[in-house]
Motif scaffolding. Structure first.
Motif, PDB file in Angstrom:
ATOM      1  N   TYR A 239     -46.397 -37.821  56.359  1.00 11.60           N
ATOM      2  CA  TYR A 239     -47.857 -38.406  56.434  1.00 11.60           C
ATOM      3  C   TYR A 239     -48.413 -37.093  56.255  1.00 11.60           C
ATOM      4  CZ  TYR A 239     -51.599 -40.192  59.308  1.00 11.60           C
ATOM      5  OH  TYR A 239     -52.854 -40.577  59.867  1.00 11.60           O
TER       6      TYR A 239
ATOM      7  N   ARG B 295     -51.469 -38.754  66.049  1.00 12.41           N
ATOM      8  CA  ARG B 295     -50.237 -39.170  66.577  1.00 12.41           C
ATOM      9  C   ARG B 295     -49.869 -40.421  66.793  1.00 12.41           C
ATOM     10  NH1 ARG B 295     -46.938 -35.852  70.581  1.00 12.41           N
ATOM     11  NH2 ARG B 295     -45.574 -37.280  71.328  1.00 12.41           N
ATOM     12  N   ASN B 296     -50.806 -41.372  66.945  1.00 10.39           N
ATOM     13  CA  ASN B 296     -50.672 -42.703  66.982  1.00 10.39           C
ATOM     14  C   ASN B 296     -50.154 -43.250  65.739  1.00 10.39           C
ATOM     15  OD1 ASN B 296     -51.072 -42.995  69.747  1.00 10.39           O
ATOM     16  ND2 ASN B 296     -53.223 -43.359  69.458  1.00 10.39           N
ATOM     17  N   GLU B 297     -50.899 -42.918  64.808  1.00 12.28           N
ATOM     18  CA  GLU B 297     -50.566 -43.403  63.331  1.00 12.28           C
ATOM     19  C   GLU B 297     -49.195 -42.847  62.719  1.00 12.28           C
ATOM     20  OE1 GLU B 297     -53.654 -42.846  60.414  1.00 12.28           O
ATOM     21  OE2 GLU B 297     -54.963 -43.989  61.442  1.00 12.28           O
ATOM     22  N   ILE B 298     -48.849 -41.590  63.028  1.00 10.58           N
ATOM     23  CA  ILE B 298     -47.736 -41.238  62.744  1.00 10.58           C
ATOM     24  C   ILE B 298     -46.590 -41.800  63.540  1.00 10.58           C
ATOM     25  CG2 ILE B 298     -46.093 -39.011  63.246  1.00 10.58           C
ATOM     26  CD1 ILE B 298     -48.722 -37.297  62.941  1.00 10.58           C
ATOM     27  N   GLU B 299     -46.630 -42.329  64.631  1.00 11.86           N
ATOM     28  CA  GLU B 299     -45.570 -42.885  65.299  1.00 11.86           C
ATOM     29  C   GLU B 299     -45.701 -44.243  64.885  1.00 11.86           C
ATOM     30  OE1 GLU B 299     -45.894 -41.334  69.866  1.00 11.86           O
ATOM     31  OE2 GLU B 299     -46.242 -43.194  69.716  1.00 11.86           O
ATOM     32  N   SER B 300     -46.767 -44.964  64.375  1.00 14.74           N
ATOM     33  CA  SER B 300     -46.569 -46.354  64.035  1.00 14.74           C
ATOM     34  C   SER B 300     -45.928 -46.428  62.713  1.00 14.74           C
ATOM     35  CB  SER B 300     -47.966 -47.237  64.127  1.00 14.74           C
ATOM     36  OG  SER B 300     -49.108 -46.608  63.357  1.00 14.74           O
TER      37      SER B 300
ATOM     38  N   GLY C 160     -43.811 -44.553  61.493  1.00 16.39           N
ATOM     39  CA  GLY C 160     -42.589 -43.963  61.455  1.00 16.39           C
ATOM     40  C   GLY C 160     -42.271 -42.608  60.694  1.00 16.39           C
TER      41      GLY C 160
ATOM     42  N   ASN D 161     -41.739 -38.773  60.046  1.00 16.62           N
ATOM     43  CA  ASN D 161     -40.921 -37.863  60.655  1.00 16.62           C
ATOM     44  C   ASN D 161     -41.252 -36.275  60.256  1.00 16.62           C
ATOM     45  OD1 ASN D 161     -39.669 -37.829  58.386  1.00 16.62           O
ATOM     46  ND2 ASN D 161     -37.726 -38.734  59.131  1.00 16.62           N
TER      47      ASN D 161
ATOM     48  N   GLY E 106     -45.543 -34.194  67.689  1.00 16.33           N
ATOM     49  CA  GLY E 106     -44.317 -34.605  67.923  1.00 16.33           C
ATOM     50  C   GLY E 106     -43.355 -34.613  66.718  1.00 16.33           C
ATOM     51  N   VAL E 107     -43.685 -34.208  65.595  1.00 13.81           N
ATOM     52  CA  VAL E 107     -42.910 -34.102  64.329  1.00 13.81           C
ATOM     53  C   VAL E 107     -43.223 -32.685  63.734  1.00 13.81           C
ATOM     54  CG1 VAL E 107     -42.837 -36.340  63.771  1.00 13.81           C
ATOM     55  CG2 VAL E 107     -44.637 -35.186  62.891  1.00 13.81           C
TER      56      VAL E 107
END
Ligand SMILES: Nc1nc2c(ncn2[C@@H]2O[C@H](COP(=O)(O)OP(=O)(O)OP(=O)(O)O)[C@@H](O)[C@H]2O)c(=O)[nH]1
Ligand SMILES: [Mg+2]
Length: 390
Positions: free
Chosen positions: A21, A79-84, A86, A88, A109-110
């Protein structure tokens, strides 16, 4: 804004590809166009390194947030976009400090790296010769040294991948004292390797051979041109930094004169300074040249000027400002007739060539020949460069 993964010429089908990302923070004096270009280039770099790009985010701010570059709200959004998506891995186009990296990794978180670490990683993957590997390892260690701050072990926490690969057999060292010791050893090895090259250069000088070096932005076609001119077989790839080592070949001109022609590592905007320092001995081939051929990718017209300027700056950095330059506008086979005409008008002294089809190569050779026969002093002197662009 997150963007879906784009297919690109740089994509590799590696298993377990890292999902990256990309983030760029733009502060004044900002320039939308440059940020966009720079982010596209970051994507090409990520793909060359073997990652896929699953999203991008640009934030404009009046200044960087000291802790995270991005503002608080944007960190949350990212953070939200990174999570959705996927993802890393997060890659910043901006330079980030060790403490910013630590903070960002906690918040996002990555794993988080910056453009410099990404470029170093590509160099690490592409370094094959002993000298190349030594130079890259030295550059990586000097990048890491100020970033360690006693948190060495955490490198393993990152779980490998981009930013943690080293060219040496050993894992990248994580102890400052050991790093310093290793750096001194690598520097000694490099100066030994350089001694061999100096002898070769002296021999060429004695033989009275003119030395011509190809320089230019990465992926502009330097190796293709060397291959075209000398039937060498240097690796040509649609990847950034395919070439790390200099290859030198003899070329016999139609007049019977011989020259030595060398290919070099490509340049890029914001090239990590530790790379320039580590590659100093390889890049001597630039400083010692009698003539430079600046290879420009004419198919990327929107970026041409900026890229030429970058090359210009790096040449100045290397102390190569007073070396005569011939400009070769490469890849003209990709241009429409009108575009070529326009370029001819705009850059009348640049030679239009195609390393792929061979077009314009005779003209390039005859210009080099004229230079050697001192019938022209130079096509363009470095200091006239700016004038040639206007
Ligand atoms: N269409 C076209 N493609 C070209 C031409 N010259 C080079 N290429 C392509 O451009 C890409 C880069 O070429 P290289 O010769 O590896 O470029 P380079 O400047 O040596 O790149 P680095 O070593 O990575 O800095 C390859 O995919 C080549 O096939 C040309 O004249 N026309
Ligand atoms: Mg090359």
């Amino acid at each position: 804004m997150a963007k879906q993964e784009q297919k690109s010429e740089f994509t590799q089908n590696l298993p377990n590809m890292e999902k990256a990302y990309l983030i760029s923070v733009e502060v004044p004096p900002d320039n939308d166009f440059e940020t966009e270009e720079s982010l596209d280039e970051l994507e090409a770099l990520a793909l060359t390194a073997g990652a896929s790009v699953v999203g991008k985010l640009v934030q404009k701010r009046s200044s960087f947030d000291p802790a995270t570059l991005l503002g608080k709200g944007k960190v949350f959004e990212a953070r939200n976009e990174i999570e959705s998506a996927g993802a890393n891995l997060v890659i910043f186009d901006n330079e980030i400090s060790a403490s910013q990296q630590e903070k960002l990794e906690k918040e996002l978180g990555v794993k988080v790296i910056d453009r410099r670490a990404l470029i170093l990683d590509i160099f690490a993957q592409h370094a094959h010769s002993r000298e190349g590997r030594t130079q890259v390892e030295l550059a990586q260690l000097s990048y890491m040294l100020p970033r360690i701050r006693g948190r060495g072990i955490e490198l393993s926490r990152l779980g490998g991948g981009i930013g943690t690969r080293g060219p040496g057999e050993t894992q990248l060292e994580v102890d400052r004292r050991k790093i310093r010791r290793r750096m001194r050893k690598l520097e000694r090895e490099l100066s030994q390797m350089e001694a061999v090259r100096i002898t070769q250069r002296k021999r060429r000088k004695r033989a009275g051979l003119t030395s011509v070096t190809l320089v230019g932005y990465t992926n502009s076609g330097k190796s293709s041109l060397l291959n075209r001119l000398t039937k060498a077989s240097v690796i040509v790839e649609d990847k950034l930094f395919s070439t790390l080592d200099s290859t030198t070949r003899r070329l016999r001109l139609p007049t019977g004169d011989s020259i030595v022609l060398s290919d070099t590592v490509g340049f890029i905007r914001n090239i990590p300074h530790e790379l320039i320092a580590a590659f100093r001995s390889t890049l001597e081939i630039v400083r010692e040249a009698d003539l430079l051929v600046h290879v420009v990718d004419a198919s990327r017209q929107e970026m041409m000027r900026e890229r030429m300027q970058t090359v210009d700056e790096i040449l100045a950095d290397l102390g190569a400002c007073d070396i005569p330059v011939i400009f070769a506008l490469n890849k003209v086979d990709l241009l429409a007739r009108g575009e070529r005409k326009m370029l001819k008008k705009r850059y009348p002294k640049f030679i239009q060539i195609s390393a792929l089809t061979g077009e314009g190569i005779d003209k390039l050779i005859s210009t080099i020949t004229l230079f050697i026969q001192k019938q022209i002093t130079t096509t363009l002197q470095f200091e006239n460069l700016k004038g040639a662009w206007e």
